[in-house]
Every structure is written in C-alpha cells, then in structure tokens.
Design an enzyme around this catalytic site. Structure first.
Site, PDB file in Angstrom:
ATOM      1  N   ARG A  59      32.203 -37.768  37.419  1.00 36.68           N
ATOM      2  CA  ARG A  59      32.474 -37.064  35.949  1.00 36.68           C
ATOM      3  C   ARG A  59      32.402 -38.246  34.985  1.00 36.68           C
ATOM      4  O   ARG A  59      31.994 -37.969  33.625  1.00 36.68           O
ATOM      5  CB  ARG A  59      33.107 -36.364  35.753  1.00 36.68           C
ATOM      6  CG  ARG A  59      32.356 -34.649  36.531  1.00 36.68           C
ATOM      7  CD  ARG A  59      34.618 -33.944  36.661  1.00 36.68           C
ATOM      8  NE  ARG A  59      35.331 -34.091  37.065  1.00 36.68           N
ATOM      9  CZ  ARG A  59      35.136 -34.005  38.613  1.00 36.68           C
ATOM     10  NH1 ARG A  59      34.875 -33.658  39.269  1.00 36.68           N
ATOM     11  NH2 ARG A  59      36.367 -34.364  39.444  1.00 36.68           N
ATOM     12  N   GLU A  96      45.785 -39.394  49.723  1.00 34.15           N
ATOM     13  CA  GLU A  96      47.807 -38.067  50.529  1.00 34.15           C
ATOM     14  C   GLU A  96      47.307 -37.976  51.566  1.00 34.15           C
ATOM     15  O   GLU A  96      48.420 -38.752  52.696  1.00 34.15           O
ATOM     16  CB  GLU A  96      47.501 -36.924  49.983  1.00 34.15           C
ATOM     17  CG  GLU A  96      48.627 -36.508  50.113  1.00 34.15           C
ATOM     18  CD  GLU A  96      48.695 -35.315  49.406  1.00 34.15           C
ATOM     19  OE1 GLU A  96      47.686 -34.496  48.695  1.00 34.15           O
ATOM     20  OE2 GLU A  96      49.148 -33.864  49.629  1.00 34.15           O
TER      21      GLU A  96
END
Ligand code: AMP
Length: 174
Positions: A59, A96
């Site tokens: 994006r 993560e």
C-alpha cells in the site's frame, strides 16, 4: 477540508483475532479525499530536494508514487523477498512470531541521494526500521519518513529516530 480519519474503515479481527485493520481503500477510492491526503503529505516534506521516494510494499506504493509524481522525483519499491527481479540487498526483521525480510535493488539509490520513505501505516515500526537499514547500506540520505496513519499506542516512532516522521492520522488506541 475533509476529515481524513472519517474515510478510514476499521475492520475488527482482520487478518487475525485482536487486530483492528485500518482499511485505506475507502479513502483512496474518493478522488478529492485522496488528493487532499497527498497534498497534505507533500506539504510536510516540500522543499527538501527529494530525489527518490521509497514506497514499502504494497500500500506504500500508492502514496509514494503520487508524491513522487507531484515533485518530479523517482519512485523506488521496497518489496518482500523474491519479488524484485535484479540484484538485491536484504534485511530481516523480527515479527511477533518468527522473522520476515524485505529487499531493495542494489542500484535503486545512488550514494548521497535524498530519499523520503513512505508507507500507509506505522504500527510497530519493524518494517520501516529494516528499510532504514537498507537505505543506509546504499548510502542514501534519509530526509524524512511519512505515513497516512500512525498507531501511536504501538510506539513504532521510537525505532525511527533520529529521522523526521510525519503522519496525517493518529490512533491512540485500537
Ligand atoms: P510494522 O512493521 O509493525 O510497523 O507494520 C507496518 C506494516 O504492516 C504496514 O505496511 C501496514 O500496511 C501493515 N499493518 C500493520 N498493522 C496494520 C493495521 N492495524 N491495519 C492495517 N495495516 C497494518
């Protein structure tokens, strides 16, 4: 003036539970609103003599290209591994769970060129921190970093010091 935050759609639990996904398609599909967002970002970085605008997959490309066009600057894509066709350099960064990596063409920037980094959203800052490392390896002069959206509560900005960071929309919580 449009209130840009009103054009961001929040999608709860996408792409996984607990993530509030900020959908920018509702902003960019509206011509005048998209134009205002680009103009506002451009104002933050005008008169810096930017040679190339670095957009982060995917994006980030939308905003990087529009800004670069406005200034007559070049566009440089930073992409996920295996997408760029010529010789690349790569940086890995922690997620993560596990790691991810991004790449840039080794001839995308010449030493000393002034570059602006653009992405749609700043979350933890891991992706942009890795992009900074790539650009420093190529000898770029990073003059700023811009985002449409910043998730302030994730403190991603801390990872981007000492470069000037500007975001148009801020979220204080999920
Ligand atoms: P980070 O490296 O954690 O700063 O993540 C930044 C990248 O992940 C950006 O390219 C964003 O497009 C995407 N991203 C992370 N969190 C979100 C979110 N809540 N909504 C939309 N995109 C996100």
């Amino acid at each position: 003036m449009f209130a840009l935050e009103n054009y961001i759609r929040n999608i709860p639990d996408f792409p996984k539970k607990g993530i509030g996904f900020k959908d920018i398609t509702t902003l960019i599909k509206n011509g005048p609103v998209f134009q205002q967002a680009i103009n506002q970002l451009a104002e933050k970085f005008n008169r810096l003599g930017i040679d190339r605008v670095v957009g982060i997959e995917s994006r980030g490309f939308i905003f990087a290209a529009a800004l670069a066009f406005k200034w007559g600057a070049g566009v440089v894509p930073v992409r996920k591994p295996g997408k760029l066709p010529a010789k690349c350099i790569r940086e890995e960064y922690a997620l993560e769970y596990g790691t991810d990596a991004i790449e840039i063409h080794e001839d995308a920037i010449e030493k000393g060129q002034k570059v602006l980094i653009i992405d749609d959203l700043l979350a933890t800052g891991g992706t942009v921190a890795a992009t900074i490392k790539l650009l420093n390896r190529l000898g770029a002069e990073i003059v700023g970093i811009g985002f449409l959206i910043e998730l302030d509560f994730l403190n991603g900005r801390k990872q981007l010091a000492p470069y000037p960071v500007h975001s148009l929309i801020h979220y204080q919580c999920e």
